[in-house]
Enzyme design. Structure first.
Site, PDB file in Angstrom:
ATOM      1  N   ASP A  84      50.609  59.365  42.308  1.00 22.53           N
ATOM      2  CA  ASP A  84      51.617  60.632  41.299  1.00 22.53           C
ATOM      3  C   ASP A  84      52.524  59.855  39.648  1.00 22.53           C
ATOM      4  OD1 ASP A  84      50.024  62.336  42.948  1.00 22.53           O
ATOM      5  OD2 ASP A  84      52.577  62.688  44.707  1.00 22.53           O
ATOM      6  N   TYR A 134      56.833  66.432  40.587  1.00 24.92           N
ATOM      7  CA  TYR A 134      55.072  66.073  39.834  1.00 24.92           C
ATOM      8  C   TYR A 134      54.762  66.230  38.833  1.00 24.92           C
ATOM      9  CZ  TYR A 134      50.416  65.793  41.048  1.00 24.92           C
ATOM     10  OH  TYR A 134      48.850  65.592  40.811  1.00 24.92           O
ATOM     11  N   THR A 189      48.200  63.158  38.886  1.00 25.71           N
ATOM     12  CA  THR A 189      47.493  61.764  39.593  1.00 25.71           C
ATOM     13  C   THR A 189      46.665  60.604  39.299  1.00 25.71           C
ATOM     14  OG1 THR A 189      48.050  63.581  41.433  1.00 25.71           O
ATOM     15  CG2 THR A 189      47.191  61.150  41.820  1.00 25.71           C
ATOM     16  N   TRP A 248      54.303  62.329  45.993  1.00 24.83           N
ATOM     17  CA  TRP A 248      54.530  61.515  46.549  1.00 24.83           C
ATOM     18  C   TRP A 248      55.977  61.090  45.465  1.00 24.83           C
ATOM     19  CZ3 TRP A 248      54.070  57.953  50.877  1.00 24.83           C
ATOM     20  CH2 TRP A 248      52.256  58.846  51.339  1.00 24.83           C
ATOM     21  N   TRP A 302      49.473  57.152  47.787  1.00 26.21           N
ATOM     22  CA  TRP A 302      48.390  57.214  49.056  1.00 26.21           C
ATOM     23  C   TRP A 302      47.349  55.792  48.636  1.00 26.21           C
ATOM     24  CZ3 TRP A 302      48.903  61.123  46.123  1.00 26.21           C
ATOM     25  CH2 TRP A 302      47.358  61.181  45.359  1.00 26.21           C
ATOM     26  N   ASP A 332      43.943  64.238  45.558  1.00 28.82           N
ATOM     27  CA  ASP A 332      44.938  65.466  45.277  1.00 28.82           C
ATOM     28  C   ASP A 332      45.769  65.796  44.447  1.00 28.82           C
ATOM     29  OD1 ASP A 332      45.994  67.892  46.417  1.00 28.82           O
ATOM     30  OD2 ASP A 332      46.671  67.020  47.808  1.00 28.82           O
TER      31      ASP A 332
END
Length: 175
Positions: free
Chosen positions: A121, A163, A166, A154, A102, A77
């Site tokens: 991230d 952010y 990822t 994260w 995650w 995501d």
């Protein structure tokens, strides 16, 4: 012209003062505090639990189906670092990997084995909205199972909380 502007602003000041004094006569401090408290509590109850939801930035997600369909991205995501100056497994220069992540379990179609993938991230650089955004939620769990929940920023565990993108790192075989 300045006299007209001065008269207009002083009239606006008088009207604002009259409205504020009238409201103060009609409503006490306790009623204001009760309404303000109710609005705050109601706003908190209606606000999302997440720090933010990156799906709102998913304008190009449908067009990016090929890159998002790569087997390692089964539970990703976010924006792909490989389109933002990094690689599939490393953050772009100037950003740092998140301290927490995650995980997902993805099947590699080449050997038909399941692999544990860590999604980290990359933090500390501004977001580049033109990069490919992927939202795949295979195996995602609700927010109370944080290690399996991909909708959280994260970067909140890092000093630089912004952010950027990822990465998808293979941790090992899933057993």
């Amino acid at each position: 012209m300045t006299k007209f502007l001065d008269r207009l602003l002083s009239g606006l000041d008088r009207m604002t003062e009259a409205k504020a004094r009238g409201a103060a006569r009609r409503h006490g401090r306790r009623s204001f505090l009760a309404r303000a408290g109710g609005a705050i509590v109601g706003g908190v109850a209606l606000a999302p639990i997440l720090p933010f939801d990156r799906r709102a930035n998913a304008a190009g997600a449908a067009a990016a189906g090929d890159e998002c369909g790569y087997w390692r991205h089964c539970a990703i995501d976010g924006f792909l670092c490989q389109d933002a100056g990094g690689t599939l497994t490393s953050c772009p220069p100037g950003s740092s990997v998140s301290a927490v992540s995650w995980v997902g379990t993805c099947t590699n179609p080449d050997d038909n084995k399941d692999y544990l993938i860590s999604y980290n991230d990359c933090c500390g650089k501004p977001l580049i909205p033109m990069t490919t955004f992927c939202y795949n939620s295979k195996g995602e769990r609700p927010g109370y199972r944080m290690g399996l929940y991909n909708d959280v920023n994260w970067c909140m565990a890092n000093e630089a909380k912004g952010y950027h993108c990822t990465v998808s790192v293979v941790v090992g075989l899933a057993e």
